[in-house]
Enzyme design. Structure first.
Site, PDB file in Angstrom:
ATOM      1  N   GLU A  32       0.692  -1.005  -0.193  1.00 49.80           N
ATOM      2  CA  GLU A  32      -0.186  -0.041   0.010  1.00 49.80           C
ATOM      3  C   GLU A  32       0.735   1.221   0.022  1.00 49.80           C
ATOM      4  OE1 GLU A  32      -1.391   1.938   3.502  1.00 49.80           O
ATOM      5  OE2 GLU A  32      -1.500  -0.122   4.534  1.00 49.80           O
ATOM      6  N   LYS A  94      -5.530  10.773   0.485  1.00 50.68           N
ATOM      7  CA  LYS A  94      -5.875   9.414   1.098  1.00 50.68           C
ATOM      8  C   LYS A  94      -7.103   8.992   0.207  1.00 50.68           C
ATOM      9  CE  LYS A  94      -6.780   6.911   5.269  1.00 50.68           C
ATOM     10  NZ  LYS A  94      -6.864   7.355   6.744  1.00 50.68           N
ATOM     11  N   VAL A 114      -5.880   0.359   2.596  1.00 47.31           N
ATOM     12  CA  VAL A 114      -5.818  -1.325   2.415  1.00 47.31           C
ATOM     13  C   VAL A 114      -6.958  -1.574   1.468  1.00 47.31           C
ATOM     14  CG1 VAL A 114      -6.480  -3.670   3.793  1.00 47.31           C
ATOM     15  CG2 VAL A 114      -4.958  -1.611   4.709  1.00 47.31           C
ATOM     16  N   ASP A 146     -18.277   4.593  13.072  1.00 47.72           N
ATOM     17  CA  ASP A 146     -16.862   4.638  12.278  1.00 47.72           C
ATOM     18  C   ASP A 146     -16.191   3.301  12.459  1.00 47.72           C
ATOM     19  OD1 ASP A 146     -14.616   5.224  11.299  1.00 47.72           O
ATOM     20  OD2 ASP A 146     -14.032   6.893  12.689  1.00 47.72           O
ATOM     21  N   SER A 148     -14.067   1.125   9.305  1.00 55.09           N
ATOM     22  CA  SER A 148     -13.301   1.243   8.165  1.00 55.09           C
ATOM     23  C   SER A 148     -13.791   0.212   7.011  1.00 55.09           C
ATOM     24  CB  SER A 148     -11.922   0.605   8.448  1.00 55.09           C
ATOM     25  OG  SER A 148     -10.878   0.508   7.336  1.00 55.09           O
ATOM     26  N   ALA A 149     -13.717   0.810   5.943  1.00 55.71           N
ATOM     27  CA  ALA A 149     -13.979   0.122   4.756  1.00 55.71           C
ATOM     28  C   ALA A 149     -13.100  -1.021   4.145  1.00 55.71           C
ATOM     29  CB  ALA A 149     -13.994   1.319   3.437  1.00 55.71           C
ATOM     30  N   ASP A 150     -11.965  -1.071   5.052  1.00 55.46           N
ATOM     31  CA  ASP A 150     -11.209  -2.294   4.920  1.00 55.46           C
ATOM     32  C   ASP A 150     -11.886  -3.746   5.239  1.00 55.46           C
ATOM     33  OD1 ASP A 150      -9.188  -0.193   4.421  1.00 55.46           O
ATOM     34  OD2 ASP A 150      -8.100  -0.841   6.357  1.00 55.46           O
ATOM     35  N   LYS A 167      -4.887  -2.221  14.296  1.00 50.69           N
ATOM     36  CA  LYS A 167      -4.151  -1.051  15.069  1.00 50.69           C
ATOM     37  C   LYS A 167      -4.874  -1.052  16.404  1.00 50.69           C
ATOM     38  CE  LYS A 167      -3.166   1.556  10.952  1.00 50.69           C
ATOM     39  NZ  LYS A 167      -3.525   0.942  10.026  1.00 50.69           N
TER      40      LYS A 167
END
Length: 321
Positions: A32, A94, A114, A146, A148-150, A167
Site C-alpha cells: 500500500e 488518501k 488497505v 466509524d 473502516s471500509a477495509d 491497529k
C-alpha cells in the site's frame, strides 16, 4: 483471477516488471501507499517504503507498490513516484474505495488505503498483499458508526492481506465480530492470539492457526477452487524484540483518543491523527515498532506468494504430465 485490464485503458496501469512476473506465474506482493503518504513522517516513510520493497525481493517475490498517480491507478510504481509520495507533493490525498473514481477523474494523486490497494491488486491479478495493520471498528463506533471500509473490502475482494492484526487504536473485539459476520477468515501465523499492532497479543483468539507460509498458500488455493470470493486476513505478530508493552500502549491510546475528541478530529482524518499522537506520546517508539512490523509482514507476504506460485506450478505440471 484478474479483471481484463483492456477494459480500463488509461485508468489502470501495471508496471512492466509486475506485468512480466504475473504473466510468468512468479510471486508478486502488493504494497500500500498510505503508509507513505499519511502513515509516517519524512524521511522514515521513504526509507521504509524502499526497505519493504527490498524485503519482498529478498524473499523471492516482486514488489508492487500501488498508488494513484496523476489520474492513473498504478500497480507497481517507480522510485521517482515513491519519492513524490513520501515528500507529500501538493494535493496528495488518501483514497479509499469511495474516492477512487473522483481522484482519477480529476487527474489526482493519492496514497491507497488497505481497501483501495486490495482493489488494485485484484484488478492486476495479485493475490497477496502485505501491510502494517488493517483498519477496523473505531472505539465508540456504537455512537459514531466509524467502521473502516477495509472490513467490507475483505468481505468481497479475494486478496490475502498480511498484517500485524488491527491497529491498537481500534476496538479489536468489535473488529473481529464484523470480520466474522462477513465470513472473512482470520488466520494466525504461529499464534493463537490476534495481534494488536504494537503488541503481540490482544487477548482475543484467531479463527485458525498455521505454522508455515505453505499452509497459508494451501488455504488460499483451496478457497479459490471452491469459488470463495472473499479475502483472507493473515495475522502476523510484531517480532518480540520490537513489540511495545501493552499496558503502556493502552494508556497512550486513551490519551490520543481524548486529544482527537478535543480537537474535533473524525472520519478519515482520525487514524493519521492518532498515529501521529502515538508517535509523540511514545517518544518515537511507536514509529520504530511500526517499521519493524511492516518489514516482518513483507517477509511473510513474500513467503506466501512464493509458496503459492510453487504450489500452482506443481499442480500445473501434474495436470499436463
Amino acid at each position: 483471477m484478474s479483471v481484463a485490464l483492456d477494459n480500463f485503458a488509461g485508468l489502470v496501469e501495471v508496471g512492466a516488471e509486475v506485468r512480466e512476473a504475473l504473466a510468468a506465474g512468479r510471486a508478486v506482493v502488493a504494497l500500500e501507499s498510505t503508509i507513505i503518504t499519511h502513515g509516517m513522517p519524512y524521511p522514515e516513510n521513504l526509507e521504509t517504503a524502499q526497505a519493504v520493497e527490498a524485503v519482498v525481493r529478498q524473499g523471492g517475490a516482486v514488489p508492487a507498490t500501488i498508488a494513484i498517480m496523476d489520474g492513473v491507478f498504478r500497480v507497481g510504481i517507480e522510485a521517482v513516484d515513491l519519492d513524490r509520495l513520501a515528500n507529500r507533493s501538493s494535493g496528495v490525498v488518501k483514497a479509499s474505495r469511495r474516492d477512487i473514481a473522483s481522484v482519477l477523474a480529476r487527474g489526482g494523486t493519492a496514497g491507497t488505503t488497505v481497501a483501495t490497494t486490495m482493489i488494485g491488486a485484484h484488478l492486476a491479478g495479485i493475490r497477496i498483499f502485505a501491510t502494517g495493520g488493517v483498519g477496523g471498528v473505531h472505539r465508540g463506533a456504537e455512537q459514531t458508526f466509524d467502521i473502516s471500509a477495509d472490513l467490507s473490502e475483505l468481505a468481497k475482494t479475494p486478496v490475502a492481506v498480511v498484517c500485524a492484526g488491527a491497529k491498537s487504536i481500534l476496538d479489536i473485539p468489535k473488529t473481529l465480530e464484523v470480520l466474522e459476520t462477513h465470513g472473512v477468515p482470520v488466520i494466525g501465523y504461529q499464534t493463537n492470539d490476534f495481534p494488536a499492532f504494537y503488541a503481540r497479543v490482544s487477548g482475543y483468539p484467531v479463527d485458525h492457526r498455521v505454522e508455515s507460509a505453505t499452509d497459508i498458500a494451501r488455504i488460499i488455493a483451496i478457497g479459490e477452487r471452491l469459488g470463495m470470493r472473499n479475502g483472507l486476513l493473515v495475522a502476523n505478530p510484531i517480532p518480540e524484540t520490537d513489540a511495545l508493552d501493552a499496558t503502556l500502549i493502552e494508556e497512550r491510546i486513551a490519551r490520543a483518543i481524548r486529544d482527537a475528541d478535543a480537537a474535533g478530529v473524525s472520519r478519515k482524518d482520525l487514524t493519521p491523527f492518532l498515529l501521529q499522537r502515538m508517535y509523540e506520546l511514545t517518544e518515537g517508539r511507536s514509529l520504530t515498532a511500526n517499521i519493524a512490523l511492516v518489514r516482518n509482514n513483507a517477509a511473510l507476504g513474500a513467503g506466501i506468494a512464493v509458496a503459492l506460485a510453487d504450489l500452482e506450478a506443481t499442480t500445473s505440471h501434474r495436470a499436463t504430465a
